[in-house]
Design a protein around this motif. Structure first.
Motif, PDB file in Angstrom:
ATOM      1  N   LEU A 188       6.278   3.632  -3.682  1.00 12.62           N
ATOM      2  CA  LEU A 188       6.018   2.199  -3.679  1.00 12.62           C
ATOM      3  C   LEU A 188       5.210   1.896  -4.919  1.00 12.62           C
ATOM      4  CD1 LEU A 188       6.398  -0.343  -1.914  1.00 12.62           C
ATOM      5  CD2 LEU A 188       4.133   0.106  -0.954  1.00 12.62           C
ATOM      6  N   GLY A 189       5.684   0.940  -5.737  1.00 10.03           N
ATOM      7  CA  GLY A 189       4.955   0.594  -6.940  1.00 10.03           C
ATOM      8  C   GLY A 189       3.527   0.175  -6.619  1.00 10.03           C
ATOM      9  N   SER A 190       2.623   0.383  -7.572  1.00 10.19           N
ATOM     10  CA  SER A 190       1.215   0.079  -7.324  1.00 10.19           C
ATOM     11  C   SER A 190       0.997  -1.396  -7.024  1.00 10.19           C
ATOM     12  CB  SER A 190       0.380   0.498  -8.539  1.00 10.19           C
ATOM     13  OG  SER A 190       0.815  -0.175  -9.713  1.00 10.19           O
ATOM     14  N   THR A 191       1.771  -2.280  -7.672  1.00 10.62           N
ATOM     15  CA  THR A 191       1.644  -3.711  -7.388  1.00 10.62           C
ATOM     16  C   THR A 191       2.037  -4.011  -5.954  1.00 10.62           C
ATOM     17  OG1 THR A 191       2.010  -4.387  -9.678  1.00 10.62           O
ATOM     18  CG2 THR A 191       2.538  -5.990  -7.975  1.00 10.62           C
ATOM     19  N   SER A 192       3.193  -3.508  -5.524  1.00  6.86           N
ATOM     20  CA  SER A 192       3.649  -3.758  -4.152  1.00  6.86           C
ATOM     21  C   SER A 192       2.675  -3.186  -3.134  1.00  6.86           C
ATOM     22  CB  SER A 192       5.043  -3.160  -3.939  1.00  6.86           C
ATOM     23  OG  SER A 192       5.982  -3.754  -4.797  1.00  6.86           O
ATOM     24  N   GLU A 193       2.163  -1.984  -3.415  1.00  4.84           N
ATOM     25  CA  GLU A 193       1.251  -1.356  -2.469  1.00  4.84           C
ATOM     26  C   GLU A 193      -0.042  -2.152  -2.315  1.00  4.84           C
ATOM     27  OE1 GLU A 193      -0.964   2.943  -1.685  1.00  4.84           O
ATOM     28  OE2 GLU A 193       0.513   2.728  -3.289  1.00  4.84           O
ATOM     29  N   THR A 194      -0.596  -2.602  -3.433  1.00  2.03           N
ATOM     30  CA  THR A 194      -1.834  -3.380  -3.374  1.00  2.03           C
ATOM     31  C   THR A 194      -1.627  -4.696  -2.641  1.00  2.03           C
ATOM     32  OG1 THR A 194      -2.611  -2.414  -5.450  1.00  2.03           O
ATOM     33  CG2 THR A 194      -3.630  -4.476  -4.763  1.00  2.03           C
ATOM     34  N   LEU A 195      -0.544  -5.376  -2.943  1.00  2.00           N
ATOM     35  CA  LEU A 195      -0.287  -6.664  -2.303  1.00  2.00           C
ATOM     36  C   LEU A 195       0.011  -6.504  -0.819  1.00  2.00           C
ATOM     37  CD1 LEU A 195       1.833  -8.192  -5.167  1.00  2.00           C
ATOM     38  CD2 LEU A 195      -0.371  -9.052  -4.397  1.00  2.00           C
ATOM     39  N   LEU A 196       0.723  -5.447  -0.469  1.00  2.00           N
ATOM     40  CA  LEU A 196       1.045  -5.218   0.935  1.00  2.00           C
ATOM     41  C   LEU A 196      -0.212  -5.031   1.764  1.00  2.00           C
ATOM     42  CD1 LEU A 196       3.330  -4.743   3.020  1.00  2.00           C
ATOM     43  CD2 LEU A 196       3.218  -2.315   2.430  1.00  2.00           C
ATOM     44  N   THR A 197      -1.205  -4.367   1.203  1.00  2.00           N
ATOM     45  CA  THR A 197      -2.413  -4.063   1.969  1.00  2.00           C
ATOM     46  C   THR A 197      -3.514  -5.108   1.809  1.00  2.00           C
ATOM     47  OG1 THR A 197      -3.208  -2.666   0.154  1.00  2.00           O
ATOM     48  CG2 THR A 197      -1.987  -1.585   1.921  1.00  2.00           C
ATOM     49  N   ASP A 198      -3.561  -5.792   0.655  1.00  2.00           N
ATOM     50  CA  ASP A 198      -4.718  -6.636   0.359  1.00  2.00           C
ATOM     51  C   ASP A 198      -4.426  -8.123   0.210  1.00  2.00           C
ATOM     52  OD1 ASP A 198      -6.186  -4.296   0.315  1.00  2.00           O
ATOM     53  OD2 ASP A 198      -6.070  -4.068  -1.864  1.00  2.00           O
ATOM     54  N   ALA A 199      -3.173  -8.524   0.145  1.00  2.00           N
ATOM     55  CA  ALA A 199      -2.876  -9.947  -0.052  1.00  2.00           C
ATOM     56  C   ALA A 199      -3.420 -10.781   1.098  1.00  2.00           C
ATOM     57  CB  ALA A 199      -1.371 -10.152  -0.187  1.00  2.00           C
ATOM     58  N   PRO A 200      -3.891 -11.996   0.820  1.00  2.00           N
ATOM     59  CA  PRO A 200      -4.472 -12.834   1.866  1.00  2.00           C
ATOM     60  C   PRO A 200      -3.446 -13.517   2.756  1.00  2.00           C
ATOM     61  CG  PRO A 200      -4.477 -14.011  -0.221  1.00  2.00           C
ATOM     62  CD  PRO A 200      -3.958 -12.626  -0.512  1.00  2.00           C
ATOM     63  N   THR A 201      -2.187 -13.346   2.458  1.00  2.00           N
ATOM     64  CA  THR A 201      -1.121 -14.023   3.189  1.00  2.00           C
ATOM     65  C   THR A 201      -0.124 -12.987   3.700  1.00  2.00           C
ATOM     66  OG1 THR A 201       0.366 -15.950   2.992  1.00  2.00           O
ATOM     67  CG2 THR A 201       0.461 -14.316   1.247  1.00  2.00           C
TER      68      THR A 201
END
Length: 279
Positions: free
Chosen positions: A139-152
């Motif tokens: 999983l790309g680092s961008t996708s991984e970060t957003l999957l776990t940390d995005a506010p939505t």
């Protein structure tokens, strides 16, 4: 369902030139049709690539060329502009065919940061699951970060899901689970109808009965096939295996108990299905 009652009114999709981005766009437009929502396409000109192109030894290596080419900042800007124009064209074509409202924006900066900022203004972020290493096992680092940390809520997928595919949702009665179930019900009702399976945690009998009644109340107008399955403790610990067998779209609250046993990244690898994480 009126627009005011819709849990999804603004859907953000991260766009680039990859096939995974195309799948994300198709999913976002389909959801916009189902929920009478607006699609917001965002293309980020990666500042890391622009900085790298300024280095004197920067070269572009392509799979089908015999030798690398020198890479300049001007050349990189031109390539990013072409990619943005292509992304906008595909968004326009897909959204207009579906008669979905849309807009498109290009920003420059760090991809993860820009998507994270944009996600604060929408109801759902849709990402194509991709990685420079391997689109299936990493999983790309961008996708991984957003999957776990995005506010939505975040939907991550590798390929588009046919509308008739089933929906699998975990329900434990908490707020994120209620939001997850509401989205699952609307999907089952509006696009298909799609079979809906609701998973309940392995609790005591009284709590299970209470949750089952809540599910029935929230699904009282559902015309699609509905099944309620009480997970055993073993199934809860290995929910990814259960979800993989069932197929379709998996919807989970971000803080649900099965995800306490495994990182989101690993869970996504194991199910190899589109995953919608609700918050």
């Amino acid at each position: 369902m009126s627009e005011e009652d819709s849990p999804l009114q603004r859907i953000l999709v991260a766009l680039n030139a990859s096939p995974h981005s195309q799948a994300a766009l198709e999913a976002a437009v389909r959801l916009a049709m189902d929920f009478e929502a607006e699609v917001e396409g965002l293309f980020v000109e990666d500042e890391t690539l622009l900085r790298a192109a300024q280095l004197p030894f920067a070269e572009e290596v392509r799979a089908f060329t015999a030798s690398p080419k020198g890479l300049t900042n001007q050349r990189m800007k031109r390539q990013l502009r072409y990619q943005a124009e292509y992304a906008e064209h595909i968004l326009q074509q897909t959204a207009e065919q579906a008669e979905v409202a849309y807009n498109f924006e290009v920003v420059q900066g760090d991809v993860t940061r820009e998507l994270m900022n944009a996600a604060t203004e929408v109801d759902l972020l849709v990402l194509g699951r991709t990685s420079r290493t391997s689109s299936r096992r990493q999983l790309g680092s961008t996708s991984e970060t957003l999957l776990t940390d995005a506010p939505t809520p975040v939907l991550v997928l590798r390929e588009a899901v046919p509308p008739q595919q089933p929906v699998l949702v975990y329900y434990d009665g908490r707020d994120a689970a209620k939001a997850a179930l509401d989205v699952a019900v609307q999907l089952s009702r509006r696009s298909g109808p799609r079979p809906l399976t609701v998973l309940l945690p392995a609790d005591d009998e009284t709590e299970t009965d209470r949750l089952r009644e809540e599910v029935r109340a929230r699904c009282n107008q559902l015309d699609a096939p509905l099944s309620v399955h009480v997970l055993t403790r073993a199934e809860s610990r290995r929910l990814s295996a259960f979800a993989r067998r069932k197929g379709g779209l998996v919807i989970l609250p971000a803080d649900c108990n099965p995800l306490s046993h495994v990182p989101l990244r690993q869970f996504l690898y194991e199910i190899d299905r589109p995953l919608l994480v609700m918050r």
